[in-house]
Scaffold this active site. Structure first.
Site, PDB file in Angstrom:
ATOM      1  N   HIS A  76      14.835   6.205  -2.850  1.00 28.83           N
ATOM      2  CA  HIS A  76      15.047   4.755  -2.857  1.00 28.83           C
ATOM      3  C   HIS A  76      16.478   4.411  -3.255  1.00 28.83           C
ATOM      4  O   HIS A  76      16.715   3.512  -4.054  1.00 28.83           O
ATOM      5  CB  HIS A  76      14.029   4.058  -3.764  1.00 28.83           C
ATOM      6  CG  HIS A  76      12.643   4.106  -3.206  1.00 28.83           C
ATOM      7  ND1 HIS A  76      11.511   3.880  -3.948  1.00 28.83           N
ATOM      8  CD2 HIS A  76      12.197   4.359  -1.952  1.00 28.83           C
ATOM      9  CE1 HIS A  76      10.439   4.011  -3.177  1.00 28.83           C
ATOM     10  NE2 HIS A  76      10.831   4.301  -1.961  1.00 28.83           N
ATOM     11  N   ASP A 109      17.666   3.940   6.254  1.00 32.19           N
ATOM     12  CA  ASP A 109      16.291   3.432   6.298  1.00 32.19           C
ATOM     13  C   ASP A 109      16.397   1.930   6.143  1.00 32.19           C
ATOM     14  O   ASP A 109      16.608   1.426   5.037  1.00 32.19           O
ATOM     15  CB  ASP A 109      15.479   4.069   5.155  1.00 32.19           C
ATOM     16  CG  ASP A 109      14.001   3.675   5.199  1.00 32.19           C
ATOM     17  OD1 ASP A 109      13.647   2.754   5.963  1.00 32.19           O
ATOM     18  OD2 ASP A 109      13.214   4.285   4.451  1.00 32.19           O
ATOM     19  N   ASP A 149      10.299  -0.874  10.224  1.00 29.87           N
ATOM     20  CA  ASP A 149      10.671   0.091   9.173  1.00 29.87           C
ATOM     21  C   ASP A 149      11.127   1.366   9.888  1.00 29.87           C
ATOM     22  O   ASP A 149      10.292   2.119  10.380  1.00 29.87           O
ATOM     23  CB  ASP A 149       9.427   0.338   8.295  1.00 29.87           C
ATOM     24  CG  ASP A 149       9.707   1.250   7.110  1.00 29.87           C
ATOM     25  OD1 ASP A 149      10.860   1.662   6.919  1.00 29.87           O
ATOM     26  OD2 ASP A 149       8.736   1.549   6.378  1.00 29.87           O
ATOM     27  N   HIS A 186       6.972  12.728  -0.395  1.00 31.21           N
ATOM     28  CA  HIS A 186       6.283  11.451  -0.155  1.00 31.21           C
ATOM     29  C   HIS A 186       5.258  11.602   0.974  1.00 31.21           C
ATOM     30  O   HIS A 186       5.175  12.655   1.603  1.00 31.21           O
ATOM     31  CB  HIS A 186       7.306  10.349   0.179  1.00 31.21           C
ATOM     32  CG  HIS A 186       8.214  10.649   1.331  1.00 31.21           C
ATOM     33  ND1 HIS A 186       7.812  10.574   2.637  1.00 31.21           N
ATOM     34  CD2 HIS A 186       9.513  11.039   1.365  1.00 31.21           C
ATOM     35  CE1 HIS A 186       8.817  10.880   3.429  1.00 31.21           C
ATOM     36  NE2 HIS A 186       9.872  11.188   2.686  1.00 31.21           N
ATOM     37  N   HIS A 189       4.681  -2.094   3.355  1.00 28.07           N
ATOM     38  CA  HIS A 189       3.592  -1.161   3.038  1.00 28.07           C
ATOM     39  C   HIS A 189       2.324  -1.996   3.179  1.00 28.07           C
ATOM     40  O   HIS A 189       1.855  -2.614   2.237  1.00 28.07           O
ATOM     41  CB  HIS A 189       3.739  -0.585   1.630  1.00 28.07           C
ATOM     42  CG  HIS A 189       4.871   0.395   1.543  1.00 28.07           C
ATOM     43  ND1 HIS A 189       5.102   1.181   0.459  1.00 28.07           N
ATOM     44  CD2 HIS A 189       5.823   0.742   2.438  1.00 28.07           C
ATOM     45  CE1 HIS A 189       6.157   1.953   0.682  1.00 28.07           C
ATOM     46  NE2 HIS A 189       6.617   1.698   1.871  1.00 28.07           N
ATOM     47  N   TYR A 214      14.253  16.978   1.684  1.00 29.39           N
ATOM     48  CA  TYR A 214      15.349  16.608   0.781  1.00 29.39           C
ATOM     49  C   TYR A 214      15.616  17.803  -0.130  1.00 29.39           C
ATOM     50  O   TYR A 214      14.738  18.190  -0.917  1.00 29.39           O
ATOM     51  CB  TYR A 214      14.965  15.376  -0.053  1.00 29.39           C
ATOM     52  CG  TYR A 214      14.308  14.301   0.796  1.00 29.39           C
ATOM     53  CD1 TYR A 214      15.062  13.345   1.459  1.00 29.39           C
ATOM     54  CD2 TYR A 214      12.916  14.296   0.977  1.00 29.39           C
ATOM     55  CE1 TYR A 214      14.457  12.396   2.277  1.00 29.39           C
ATOM     56  CE2 TYR A 214      12.298  13.357   1.797  1.00 29.39           C
ATOM     57  CZ  TYR A 214      13.073  12.405   2.440  1.00 29.39           C
ATOM     58  OH  TYR A 214      12.464  11.477   3.248  1.00 29.39           O
TER      59      TYR A 214
HETATM   60  N1  GLY Z   1      11.457   1.794   3.633  1.00 30.10           N
HETATM   61  C1  GLY Z   1      10.304   2.007   2.923  1.00 30.10           C
HETATM   62  C2  GLY Z   1       9.485   3.064   3.526  1.00 30.10           C
HETATM   63  O1  GLY Z   1       9.949   3.772   4.384  1.00 30.10           O
HETATM   64  O2  GLY Z   1       8.344   3.201   3.234  1.00 30.10           O
HETATM   65 MN    MN Z   2      11.469   3.182   5.729  1.00 25.99          MN
HETATM   66 MN    MN Z   3       8.150   3.443   5.681  1.00 21.28          MN
END
Ligand code: GLY
Ligand code: MN
Ligand code: MN
Length: 435
Positions: A237, A254, A265, A344, A355, A383
């Site tokens: 983030h 992003d 997104d 993630h 989200h 990463y």
């Molecule tokens: N930009 C937030 C996500 O990719 O979930």
């Molecule tokens: Mn994103």
């Molecule tokens: Mn996303």
């Protein structure tokens, strides 16, 4: 447009049966030192009403003889409106929002019990507005106290949000159209970003030019833009966006635009100077392979975890092949060892919220299937942090891999035929990333 909101309210009313549902708008814009920050409507409230003001409450009471949809709104107030903007007011709200009755919000306490007492339960989401939460409980307790005499009234409170979330999982044509609009401007911004990024420029310059395009289209940013060059790409983030880009860097962007509250997104990662290093290329190809395999799993009937499983397997196998992980593939997957590099999830629903809402599992813990009309992001990444420390039993990582961060994210609509990648207008092939 009002017919769409009306249709949604009817669907919801068929779900709540003899109950009463209460939905609150988002509170007033937050004030910081006398400066008002942007108001953002509550997504459920907007989905059901299309009404974009704070200080409002919607009540759905299908059991009520005449008033099945009631709104409480801020009344007209000349002086207040000079300071904080126009209000629809009671009369215009009644003419335009399809409500059977509209009251000023200051009559909530007086009028609300009349709509609750005929219902057998109450649907309400206990949100951050503690004053409203308290009011709802007070009304409920009073009605419970007189339930014995009356024999009607809500004997339970359920979370109304869950019902609306269930509806919002499946996007209607009008929602898909708005997502396509948000996608279109985001595609344009990403393609522009790739053209202007070069060594010597600052991350915020790229951010500014992308966000300018979102705003120029009458929209805004869907979420804080991440423009992360070099090592910064390893911070999931990262939003400082203040580094000067260097030759040899990868740039992970992003960023997504938002139109009428619907979002895109998108993430792309490419070499700032136009050429991947050997290691960057290998990681990029692995993430792309994982992403393509994950996208193929997004289809009607497939359980929701299928696309994450595909991404995890591909990435785990790739990392073992490169010597960045070691061990039996199935054991590594079971022990989630990929999390050292891919920490993630593979994606989330996308819609009115970035989200977006939607329960993912059934009560028996099995995963719900993808359904036609779902929109999800597919966004695996790898990463390798500069200060990476392997877990016990895992190999040390050579310097040449460190500081590489790659994520590729697309927005995918589930269709009868399988899936449509809505964001296909931003290229992602290795060759395109180098051109
Ligand atoms: N930009 C937030 C996500 O990719 O979930
Ligand atoms: Mn994103
Ligand atoms: Mn996303």
């Amino acid at each position: 447009m009002q017919t769409i909101y009306q249709k949604r309210r009817q669907t919801l009313m068929s779900l709540i049966g003899e109950g009463t549902a209460i939905f609150a708008s988002a509170p007033m814009a937050v004030m910081h030192n006398d400066v008002e920050h942007n108001f953002r409507q509550d997504s459920d409230f907007y989905y059901l009403t299309g009404f974009n003001e704070p200080g409002a409450i919607a009540v759905l009471a299908p059991h009520h003889e005449e008033h099945k949809f009631v709104l409480f709104v801020r009344p007209k107030d000349k002086e207040q409106e000079i300071w904080s903007g126009r209000r629809l007011g009671v009369d215009v709200a009644k003419e335009t929002l399809g409500a059977d009755e509209v009251f000023p919000i200051n009559e909530l306490d007086e009028k609300l019990p009349g709509y609750l007492k005929g219902g057998d339960r109450l649907y309400y989401h206990f949100g951050h507005d503690e004053a409203l939460n308290g009011k709802i409980i007070t009304h409920w307790r009073r009605l419970l106290a007189s339930y014995v005499k009356r024999g009607t009234g809500p004997t339970a409170i359920e979370d109304g949000r869950l019902l609306v979330q269930g509806m919002r999982r499946i996007k209607g044509p009008e929602e898909i159209e708005l997502i396509r609009k948000a996608v279109a401007v985001s595609v344009k911004a990403h393609n522009h970003a790739r053209e202007i990024a070069q060594p010597g420029r600052y991350e915020y310059e790229i951010q500014a030019e992308m966000e300018y395009l979102f705003q120029l289209a009458g929209g805004g940013t869907a979420y804080p833009s991440i423009v992360a060059s070099g090592d910064n790409a390893c911070i999931l983030h990262y939003v400082e966006n203040n580094r000067q880009m260097q030759a040899g860097d990868l740039l992970l962007i992003d960023a997504g635009g938002s139109i009428d509250y619907y979002n895109a997104d998108i993430t792309r990662t490419f070499p700032v100077a136009g050429k991947f290093s050997e290691e960057q290329r290998i990681i990029y190809e692995l993430v792309l392979d994982a992403q393509l395999k994950a996208i193929a799993e997004v289809k009607p009937g497939n359980p929701f975890n299928a696309f994450h499983d595909a991404a995890v397997r591909t990435i785990t196998e790739g990392l073992v092949e490169l010597g960045l992980l070691t061990g039996d593939i199935d054991t590594l997957i079971e022990e989630k060892k990929h999390k050292a590099f891919f920490m993630h999830g593979t994606g989330h629903f996308l819609g009115l919220d970035v989200h977006d809402t939607g329960v993912l599992r059934n009560p028996d813990k099995t995963w719900k299937p993808f359904e036609v009309g779902n929109v999800v992001t597919v966004e695996p990444g790898i990463y390798i942090t500069p200060d990476y420390e392997p877990e016990e039993g895992q190999p040390q990582v050579d310097e040449r891999w460190r500081g590489i961060g790659v994520r590729i994210e697309d927005d995918v609509l589930v269709t009868d035929l399988g899936q449509e990648v809505l964001t296909a207008g931003v290229p992602k092939s290795l060759a395109d990333m180098e051109s």
